[in-house]
Enzyme design. Structure first.
Site, PDB file in Angstrom:
ATOM      1  N   ARG A  57      -0.277   5.598   6.175  1.00 54.80           N
ATOM      2  CA  ARG A  57       0.438   5.759   4.898  1.00 54.80           C
ATOM      3  C   ARG A  57       1.309   6.994   4.985  1.00 54.80           C
ATOM      4  NH1 ARG A  57      -1.166   5.712  -1.357  1.00 54.80           N
ATOM      5  NH2 ARG A  57      -1.137   3.519  -0.786  1.00 54.80           N
ATOM      6  N   HIS A  73       5.254  -1.806   0.961  1.00 55.84           N
ATOM      7  CA  HIS A  73       3.799  -1.684   0.760  1.00 55.84           C
ATOM      8  C   HIS A  73       3.161  -3.066   0.975  1.00 55.84           C
ATOM      9  CE1 HIS A  73       0.090  -0.021  -0.381  1.00 55.84           C
ATOM     10  NE2 HIS A  73       0.272   0.225  -1.652  1.00 55.84           N
ATOM     11  N   GLN A 103      -0.518  -4.062  -0.114  1.00 58.97           N
ATOM     12  CA  GLN A 103      -0.670  -4.209  -1.560  1.00 58.97           C
ATOM     13  C   GLN A 103      -0.383  -5.648  -1.997  1.00 58.97           C
ATOM     14  OE1 GLN A 103      -1.474  -1.921  -4.159  1.00 58.97           O
ATOM     15  NE2 GLN A 103      -1.519  -3.821  -5.315  1.00 58.97           N
ATOM     16  N   ASP A 151       5.237  -0.973 -11.854  1.00 64.64           N
ATOM     17  CA  ASP A 151       4.770   0.132 -11.013  1.00 64.64           C
ATOM     18  C   ASP A 151       5.305   1.415 -11.642  1.00 64.64           C
ATOM     19  OD1 ASP A 151       3.851   1.714  -8.902  1.00 64.64           O
ATOM     20  OD2 ASP A 151       5.357   1.038  -7.457  1.00 64.64           O
ATOM     21  N   CYS A 207       0.067  -2.183  -9.243  1.00 66.10           N
ATOM     22  CA  CYS A 207      -0.592  -1.759  -8.003  1.00 66.10           C
ATOM     23  C   CYS A 207      -1.538  -0.585  -8.250  1.00 66.10           C
ATOM     24  CB  CYS A 207       0.458  -1.393  -6.960  1.00 66.10           C
ATOM     25  SG  CYS A 207       1.619  -0.128  -7.511  1.00 66.10           S
ATOM     26  N   ARG A 216      -7.729  -5.073  -2.815  1.00 65.16           N
ATOM     27  CA  ARG A 216      -7.158  -4.292  -1.710  1.00 65.16           C
ATOM     28  C   ARG A 216      -8.159  -4.220  -0.551  1.00 65.16           C
ATOM     29  NH1 ARG A 216      -3.479  -0.614  -2.198  1.00 65.16           N
ATOM     30  NH2 ARG A 216      -3.282  -1.086   0.010  1.00 65.16           N
TER      31      ARG A 216
END
Ligand code: CP
Ligand code: NVA
Length: 334
Positions: free
Chosen positions: A111, A138, A141, A234, A277, A316
């Site tokens: 990340r 991402h 996700q 988001d 998310c 996740r």
């Protein structure tokens, strides 16, 4: 007995387009099976003695813990490494770091900021590398988001997803691709200033068309969300973009997800869920939301019974586990 697609062995995930549409959907199905396995109390050996390095340049609650527990659940282990723990990019190049870690670990989850870093890790480590968020995308996700949609509606093809907010951030970029690959109609409701890159949109439009669906960008949120089965938002300011805060708040206030926008879908009380998310600003309980007043979603939507954000967060873990198992897992242990 778990089965997974042998074509996924040793595969990396840097962006969703690394997988065929069928491979992406196979991963979602494997994650659903792994979730059932965990709920049945099975802690197996699919990842016995496998070790993954988790390199994090940015903070994380969901991705970090999912990536740690997913491997431990199946008999492996993870080493969490922040920028301050290793020499990455400072005293040692990413290329050299990749060559070292690739000899010690069976896989690397990264990340951070630059997509180039995750690409270099893949190019030089010789082990599967998974993108746990970069400035560009991402992808892990979106596997969890598709899983949550599949669990809720029992289908993906033909659904309509409306993303409302910063239309060019990492999550929006990957969601557009994931929906197109799954044959979901996707509409990105965003101000003109935050339109995603044309090349990305054009590519997603083509993938969607091949799957019988559409990808559109719309500046009017009330118009764009009509008929949506999934309302998705988001944060307005992503990690690393803090300097943009004032501009973003001004641009995005009309794009807040609230009950008026829910009503504008025409699906309230029907086939409609809210996804985010996370982390989310939906009240003033965090230092950042209290200070900026920026709320991309109101509390009544966030806390509603059609909000599936915590199932999405749990997923996740199951989807990252599916990535590990399919890439480095031992089918003989299934
Ligand atoms: N959604 C997500 O990636 O959350 P974290 O930043 O907590 O990992
Ligand atoms: N767009 C957000 C996602 C966080 C999971 C960010 O990059 O901060």
């Amino acid at each position: 007995m778990l089965n997974w697609n042998p074509a996924l062995k040793n595969r990396s995930l840097l962006r969703l387009s690394d997988f065929t549409d069928a491979e992406m959907l196979d991963l979602v199905e494997l994650a659903i099976a792994l979730k059932a396995r965990r709920k049945a109390g099975v802690r197996g050996e699919l990842l016995h003695r496998k070790h993954v390095a988790l390199i994090f340049e940015k903070s994380s609650t969901r991705t970090r813990n999912s990536a740690s527990i997913a491997i431990r659940d199946e008999g492996g282990d993870a080493e969490y490494l922040t920028k301050n723990d290793i020499h990455l990019g400072a005293k040692e190049s990413v290329k050299d770091t990749a060559r070292v870690l690739g000899r010690i670990f069976d896989g690397i989850l990264f990340r951070g900021f630059a997509q180039k870093t995750v690409e270099t890790l893949k190019a030089y480590s010789g082990v599967p590398v998974w993108n746990g968020l970069t400035d560009d995308c991402h992808p892990t996700q979106i596997l969890a988001d598709l899983m949550t949609m599949k669990e809720t509606f029992g289908r993906l093809k033909g659904l309509r997803v409306a993303y409302v907010g910063d239309g060019r951030n990492n999550v929006a970029n990957s969601l557009m691709v994931g929906c197109a690959k799954a044959g979901i109609d996707y509409v990105n409701c965003t101000p003109a200033e935050l339109t995603p890159e044309k090349a990305l949109v054009d590519a997603a439009v083509a993938v969607a068309a091949a799957n019988g669906s559409t990808v559109t960008v719309c500046n009017d949120p009330k118009q764009g969300v009509k008929g949506a089965n999934v309302l998705y938002t988001d944060v307005w300011v992503s990690m690393g973009e803090e300097a943009q805060k004032e501009v973003r708040l001004k641009l995005l206030r009309p794009y807040q997800v609230n009950m008026d926008l829910v009503a504008a879908t025409g699906n309230q009380g029907g086939e409609l869920i809210f996804l985010h998310c996370l982390p989310a600003f939906h009240d003033h309980e965090t230092t950042v939301s209290a200070e900026s007043g920026a709320l991309e979603v109101t509390d009544d939507v966030f806390e509603s019974d059609f909000s599936k954000v915590f199932i999405e967060a749990e997923n996740r873990m199951h989807t990252i586990k599916a990535l590990y198992v399919s890439a480095i897992g031992d089918p003989a242990k299934s």
